[in-house]
Design an enzyme around this catalytic site. Sequence first.
Site, PDB file in Angstrom:
ATOM      1  N   ARG A  35      16.661   0.042  50.508  1.00 47.74           N
ATOM      2  CA  ARG A  35      15.366   0.159  51.193  1.00 47.74           C
ATOM      3  C   ARG A  35      14.893  -1.206  51.702  1.00 47.74           C
ATOM      4  NH1 ARG A  35      11.341   3.348  47.327  1.00 47.74           N
ATOM      5  NH2 ARG A  35      12.806   4.428  46.022  1.00 47.74           N
ATOM      6  N   ASP A 140      -4.161   6.591  47.453  1.00 49.94           N
ATOM      7  CA  ASP A 140      -2.812   6.081  47.163  1.00 49.94           C
ATOM      8  C   ASP A 140      -2.718   4.708  47.821  1.00 49.94           C
ATOM      9  OD1 ASP A 140      -0.051   7.721  46.199  1.00 49.94           O
ATOM     10  OD2 ASP A 140       0.302   5.854  47.302  1.00 49.94           O
TER      11      ASP A 140
HETATM   12  C1  LIG Z   1       5.297   9.554  41.419  1.00 46.34           C
HETATM   13  S1  LIG Z   1       3.946   9.593  42.531  1.00 46.34           S
HETATM   14  C2  LIG Z   1       2.843  10.665  41.627  1.00 46.34           C
HETATM   15  C3  LIG Z   1       2.142  11.633  42.526  1.00 46.34           C
HETATM   16  C4  LIG Z   1       1.226  12.627  41.824  1.00 46.34           C
HETATM   17  N1  LIG Z   1       0.176  11.981  41.092  1.00 46.34           N
HETATM   18  C5  LIG Z   1       1.990  13.563  40.928  1.00 46.34           C
HETATM   19  O1  LIG Z   1       1.842  13.510  39.705  1.00 46.34           O
HETATM   20  O2  LIG Z   1       2.754  14.390  41.445  1.00 46.34           O
HETATM   21  C6  LIG Z   1       3.211   7.981  42.264  1.00 46.34           C
HETATM   22  C7  LIG Z   1       2.300   7.525  43.386  1.00 46.34           C
HETATM   23  O3  LIG Z   1       1.602   6.350  42.970  1.00 46.34           O
HETATM   24  C8  LIG Z   1       1.423   5.509  44.082  1.00 46.34           C
HETATM   25  N2  LIG Z   1       1.172   4.120  43.656  1.00 46.34           N
HETATM   26  C9  LIG Z   1       2.051   3.202  43.183  1.00 46.34           C
HETATM   27  N3  LIG Z   1       1.430   2.039  42.934  1.00 46.34           N
HETATM   28  C10 LIG Z   1       0.125   2.217  43.233  1.00 46.34           C
HETATM   29  C11 LIG Z   1      -1.020   1.370  43.184  1.00 46.34           C
HETATM   30  N4  LIG Z   1      -0.937   0.093  42.787  1.00 46.34           N
HETATM   31  N5  LIG Z   1      -2.199   1.881  43.556  1.00 46.34           N
HETATM   32  C12 LIG Z   1      -2.292   3.174  43.983  1.00 46.34           C
HETATM   33  N6  LIG Z   1      -1.248   4.024  44.063  1.00 46.34           N
HETATM   34  C13 LIG Z   1      -0.052   3.549  43.693  1.00 46.34           C
HETATM   35  C14 LIG Z   1       2.720   5.669  44.859  1.00 46.34           C
HETATM   36  O4  LIG Z   1       2.563   5.307  46.215  1.00 46.34           O
HETATM   37  C15 LIG Z   1       3.040   7.152  44.657  1.00 46.34           C
HETATM   38  O5  LIG Z   1       2.617   7.933  45.741  1.00 46.34           O
END
Ligand SMILES: C[S@@+](CC[C@H](N)C(=O)[O-])C[C@H]1O[C@@H](n2cnc3c(N)ncnc32)[C@H](O)[C@@H]1O
Length: 277
Positions: A35, A140
């Site tokens: 990536r 997000d």
């Molecule tokens: C694995 S997904 C979880 C999505 C959803 N909450 C679920 O349980 O299905 C994690 C998300 O956290 C976001 N993320 C990662 N670091 C973050 C940050 N510092 N602040 C806000 N969001 C963040 C990522 O972009 C991603 O979309």
Amino acid sequence: MIHLDNKHFKLLQDKIYELSGIHIVDSKFAMIKNRVVKLMKDIHCDDVGGLLVMVDRDKKIAQDFINVFTTNKTDFFRESFHFDDLLDRVLPQLFKTQSRIKIYCCASSTGQEPYSIASTVAYAKKIYNASTQVEIIATDIDTQVLSIAKEGKYTINPLLEKWPKWAESETSEFFDVVDESNKVRHLSVKPKLKNMVSFRQLNLFNKKYPFNNEEFDVVFCRNILIYFTKPDQEAILQRLFALLRVGGTFYLGHSESLYDLADQTEKLGHKIFIRQR
Ligand SMILES: C[S@@+](CC[C@H](N)C(=O)[O-])C[C@H]1O[C@@H](n2cnc3c(N)ncnc32)[C@H](O)[C@@H]1O
């Protein structure tokens, strides 16, 4: 030819931590490598030192860099017991006592989670005959997933993604079923759900969040803390917990912990917590 070795990986690890708090463990190097190389090709940069200078200088490149490191796996009605609890316990109580309900979804990825919340709310309003105003704020850090979420178009495989029975039978209430060929379903979220949810960018690593203390009745914080170190998880939890009113419900991902904050909650199991003080 772009060359990335362990020394470069350490520099990338430090930079993504500085920007987002995301702690990339060494074993993820192979997964991240392709990536990063793609991003470097896109911006015509062939060494990591140059990439880091560009990230510091250019906001758009910094955002693209962050988007490279996020893991966005999500599903509709993931960990479905939380939606059962919302439908059976939380919403009927709130409909009786409040004229307005606010729900916060703090890592909403491509939108399946907040739209699952919105579907649950819409169905609850129907079965409990409620007219309470409900607002869902979804945030997000990743701008790419936020734009997918705002668009609200999904392809799902009903054999792999199990929805609650009520959601299955109400699908056409909440989604336009655009196409149902080849065992997959193309869905487009109806305005009725879209109007309930507002998407914004927020970095949970920021020291302050743009919300008031006790602003929300419900907080969804699921499958996000795992990307941070324990001290950072605790700091994020403190900030999120402050946004939840006393008596409100906090939903956490299955492999995550509230640590010491759990002492301030009533625990209902399945990582469902009610704030007590
Ligand atoms: C694995 S997904 C979880 C999505 C959803 N909450 C679920 O349980 O299905 C994690 C998300 O956290 C976001 N993320 C990662 N670091 C973050 C940050 N510092 N602040 C806000 N969001 C963040 C990522 O972009 C991603 O979309």
